[in-house]
Design an enzyme around this catalytic site. Structure first.
Site, mmCIF file in Angstrom:
data_model
loop_
_atom_site.group_PDB
_atom_site.id
_atom_site.type_symbol
_atom_site.label_atom_id
_atom_site.label_comp_id
_atom_site.label_asym_id
_atom_site.label_seq_id
_atom_site.Cartn_x
_atom_site.Cartn_y
_atom_site.Cartn_z
ATOM 1 N N ASP A 202 0.842 -1.201 0.000
ATOM 2 C CA ASP A 202 0.000 0.000 0.000
ATOM 3 C C ASP A 202 0.877 1.250 0.000
ATOM 4 O O ASP A 202 1.227 1.792 1.043
ATOM 5 C CB ASP A 202 -0.987 0.023 1.175
ATOM 6 C CG ASP A 202 -2.169 -0.925 0.959
ATOM 7 O OD1 ASP A 202 -2.222 -1.562 -0.117
ATOM 8 O OD2 ASP A 202 -3.027 -1.015 1.833
ATOM 9 N N TYR A 205 -1.967 5.159 -2.264
ATOM 10 C CA TYR A 205 -3.408 5.352 -2.050
ATOM 11 C C TYR A 205 -4.022 6.276 -3.111
ATOM 12 O O TYR A 205 -5.032 6.927 -2.856
ATOM 13 C CB TYR A 205 -3.709 5.854 -0.629
ATOM 14 C CG TYR A 205 -3.473 4.805 0.423
ATOM 15 C CD1 TYR A 205 -2.187 4.495 0.827
ATOM 16 C CD2 TYR A 205 -4.530 4.097 0.979
ATOM 17 C CE1 TYR A 205 -1.957 3.507 1.769
ATOM 18 C CE2 TYR A 205 -4.303 3.112 1.927
ATOM 19 C CZ TYR A 205 -3.010 2.817 2.316
ATOM 20 O OH TYR A 205 -2.792 1.837 3.246
ATOM 21 N N ASN A 239 -3.323 -4.201 -1.471
ATOM 22 C CA ASN A 239 -4.586 -4.066 -2.214
ATOM 23 C C ASN A 239 -4.702 -2.718 -2.919
ATOM 24 O O ASN A 239 -5.353 -2.611 -3.961
ATOM 25 C CB ASN A 239 -5.782 -4.297 -1.292
ATOM 26 C CG ASN A 239 -5.775 -3.410 -0.076
ATOM 27 O OD1 ASN A 239 -4.783 -3.376 0.660
ATOM 28 N ND2 ASN A 239 -6.850 -2.674 0.152
ATOM 29 N N HIS A 324 1.231 -8.608 2.442
ATOM 30 C CA HIS A 324 0.423 -7.446 2.829
ATOM 31 C C HIS A 324 -0.634 -7.763 3.888
ATOM 32 O O HIS A 324 -0.757 -7.082 4.896
ATOM 33 C CB HIS A 324 -0.219 -6.814 1.596
ATOM 34 C CG HIS A 324 -0.927 -5.535 1.919
ATOM 35 N ND1 HIS A 324 -0.272 -4.441 2.427
ATOM 36 C CD2 HIS A 324 -2.235 -5.193 1.847
ATOM 37 C CE1 HIS A 324 -1.134 -3.462 2.645
ATOM 38 N NE2 HIS A 324 -2.340 -3.897 2.308
ATOM 39 N N HIS A 334 -10.215 -5.889 8.684
ATOM 40 C CA HIS A 334 -9.583 -6.905 7.831
ATOM 41 C C HIS A 334 -9.416 -8.235 8.566
ATOM 42 O O HIS A 334 -8.509 -8.999 8.263
ATOM 43 C CB HIS A 334 -8.229 -6.404 7.306
ATOM 44 C CG HIS A 334 -8.320 -5.108 6.570
ATOM 45 N ND1 HIS A 334 -9.176 -4.916 5.513
ATOM 46 C CD2 HIS A 334 -7.656 -3.932 6.747
ATOM 47 C CE1 HIS A 334 -9.039 -3.676 5.065
ATOM 48 N NE2 HIS A 334 -8.141 -3.058 5.794
ATOM 49 N N HIS A 361 -1.596 -3.679 5.948
ATOM 50 C CA HIS A 361 -3.033 -3.748 5.685
ATOM 51 C C HIS A 361 -3.878 -3.203 6.832
ATOM 52 O O HIS A 361 -4.738 -2.352 6.603
ATOM 53 C CB HIS A 361 -3.434 -5.176 5.342
ATOM 54 C CG HIS A 361 -4.728 -5.287 4.588
ATOM 55 N ND1 HIS A 361 -5.113 -4.393 3.617
ATOM 56 C CD2 HIS A 361 -5.723 -6.221 4.663
ATOM 57 C CE1 HIS A 361 -6.292 -4.762 3.138
ATOM 58 N NE2 HIS A 361 -6.683 -5.855 3.748
ATOM 59 N N VAL A 362 -3.687 -3.720 8.045
ATOM 60 C CA VAL A 362 -4.427 -3.203 9.194
ATOM 61 C C VAL A 362 -3.680 -1.965 9.684
ATOM 62 O O VAL A 362 -2.482 -2.040 9.964
ATOM 63 C CB VAL A 362 -4.504 -4.259 10.317
ATOM 64 C CG1 VAL A 362 -5.244 -3.697 11.525
ATOM 65 C CG2 VAL A 362 -5.196 -5.510 9.800
ATOM 66 N N HIS A 363 -4.376 -0.842 9.775
ATOM 67 C CA HIS A 363 -3.700 0.430 10.059
ATOM 68 C C HIS A 363 -3.486 0.606 11.554
ATOM 69 O O HIS A 363 -4.094 1.460 12.202
ATOM 70 C CB HIS A 363 -4.486 1.593 9.451
ATOM 71 C CG HIS A 363 -4.613 1.442 7.965
ATOM 72 N ND1 HIS A 363 -5.607 2.021 7.232
ATOM 73 C CD2 HIS A 363 -3.855 0.753 7.086
ATOM 74 C CE1 HIS A 363 -5.455 1.695 5.956
ATOM 75 N NE2 HIS A 363 -4.399 0.924 5.848
HETATM 76 FE FE LIG Z 1 -4.114 -2.700 2.513
#
Ligand SMILES: [Fe+2]
Length: 474
Positions: A202, A205, A239, A324, A334, A361-363
């Site tokens: 990522d 964005y 993603n 990711h 997620h 992925h998980v922020h």
């Molecule tokens: Fe992501």
């Protein structure tokens, strides 16, 4: 007096006993859950992208000046570097001029590429591979030959070997918000001095903008140049690299990403830039793609099946995987998205004793215990993660600071597999000392540059496979 004194003393002692019992219960609760949820309270502010006119996005001056300069490893062993950059006015030269203090100037010739995305036409994207470099050497390089030259430098890694110290930075889900800028600055100013970034996916964005406005791919390239032009970033696709938008006729996944970010996938026998491996110093790094097929018989599955037996721990003791989507994640964001890949590959990771898996992925931030969950066979009901000293530690470091903001909502109580979790932006470093020890630390953006909010001494799973959990060490 005497009676009263006795009474108050007994009230005091029963209060003390209650306090102690409560403390014991709380402690037990902590032990049962196995992990720590940080009590750190960060300032909650809306995360917004930096406007395009921000300083960090400024294009360099001069006709056809190269911009968005970035480097990554260019072969399996770290003797080559892929140099990439973008020109805007015309293609210009795809040559890189490079030299070290004790070598004369040499030239590497690359190629340029363009792509169209909906109503966007890309500038000229150049990639050139500089080969046969000396190890452990500072090289200067120049791009923009014939128009506006710009000079940068990088340091090649030491020769691959079992006790070579090396420090990796870890960044994920960076984006281009004000928080992203803080994360990058924190990484740059970290006294632990990362030498190469392992980026867990990522990037820009851009796909959050109308029609995936690819100008935000360009601005991101200009934003991170200040780091990635000087040290390699090892890329993983997330993603947000998919840019799959059939509603505007964009049906080829990963188009902007694969045009802009080249990786040395062929050197590891891969047939796709989305999964590959490199060796660097004392580590063997495997990059996987959460968004490409990985079921049995697929190209990624077959590649990984052949790749893992090739890992030579006598040469590269540290086996690191980047992917990711996390397999062990106790946030309500997620949740279980990495599950199908875990089912396919986890038994291999245990068999080959992977030291650590980094995901994004998980922020938010999370570090797991060494656990595995590979006993289940549909009918036996054995479906809970168990402590496993052959299993990797799973670290989610998707807290780079992108505009989607933080994931703050967690599964309660904290599952036993989760050792530490905190919803703050930050980055980490993985500092390999020798074949047995590596020092890992996570740094949240709100702290001073040298503060470690979470840390752990990693014991190598091949050379020193004793319990290295933070509860065992403390
Ligand atoms: Fe992501």
């Amino acid at each position: 007096m005497g009676v009263m004194g006795f009474a108050s003393a007994s009230v005091f002692s029963s209060k003390l006993a209650a306090f102690l019992v409560l403390g014991l219960v709380l402690n037990l609760g902590l032990v049962c859950n196995g992990g720590k949820t940080s009590t750190f309270v960060r300032k909650v502010e809306k995360t917004v992208d930096m406007p395009l006119e921000s300083d960090v996005f400024k294009a360099p001056h001069g006709y056809n000046a190269p911009e968005q300069v970035h480097i990554t490893q260019g072969d399996q062993l770290g003797k080559a570097v892929i140099v990439s950059w973008v020109t805007v006015d015309e293609p210009g030269s795809s040559k890189v001029l490079y030299w070290s203090a004790n070598s004369k100037k040499k030239t590497a010739v690359g190629k340029f590429y363009t792509y169209k995305y909906y109503n966007y036409s890309s500038p000229y994207i150049h990639h050139a591979t500089v080969r046969n470099l000396e190890y452990n050497t500072k090289y200067y390089y120049e791009v923009g030959i014939g128009h506006t030259k710009r000079q940068f430098w990088f340091v090649t890694p030491p020769a691959v070997g079992p006790d070579v110290p090396y420090t990796f930075g870890l960044i994920g889900d960076l984006g281009q918000s004000f928080d992203s800028n803080k994360t990058l600055t924190h990484y740059e100013l970290n006294p632990q001095k990362g030498q190469t970034v392992l980026f867990v996916g990522d990037l820009s964005y851009a796909d959050n903008y109308p029609n995936h406005d690819n100008h935000r791919w360009d601005s991101w390239g200009r934003f991170v140049e200040r780091s990635v032009a000087y040290q390699p970033w090892i890329w993983t696709a997330g993603n947000h690299e998919l840019d799959f938008a059939p509603e505007i006729g964009e049906t080829k996944p990963f188009k902007p990403y694969t045009h802009r970010y080249h990786v040395p996938y062929k050197a590891s026998g891969s047939t796709s830039p989305l999964w590959y491996s490199i060796k660097r110093a004392s580590s063997h790094i495997i990059v996987l793609s959460s968004y490409s097929a990985y079921g049995k018989y697929t190209p990624q599955y077959k590649w990984l099946e052949e790749e893992l037996p090739k890992v030579n721990r006598n040469e590269t003791p540290w086996l690191i995987v980047l992917v990711h989507s996390p397999w062990y994640n106790s946030y309500n964001y997620h949740y279980m998205e990495g599950e199908t890949m875990r089912v396919m590959f986890e038994a291999w990771f245990v068999k080959y004793k992977v030291d650590v898996v980094f995901a994004g992925h998980v922020h938010a931030y999370e570090r797991s215990e060494r656990v595995s969950n590979i006993a289940y066979n549909v009918i036996n009901g054995i479906c809970s993660p168990v402590k496993d000293q052959s299993a990797p530690v799973y670290i989610t470091i998707g807290d780079g600071g992108n505009l989607e903001g933080l994931a703050t909502n967690m599964t309660e109580p904290q599952p036993a597999y989760s050792a530490y979790r905190e919803a703050s932006f930050g980055h980490a470093t993985f500092d390999i000392k020798n074949r047995t020890h590596a020092y890992y630390s996570w740094h949240r953006n709100q702290d001073g540059y040298a503060v470690q909010a979470d840390s752990m001494w990693f014991f190598n799973r091949y050379y020193h496979p004793v319990d290295d959990s933070t509860s065992a060490q403390s």
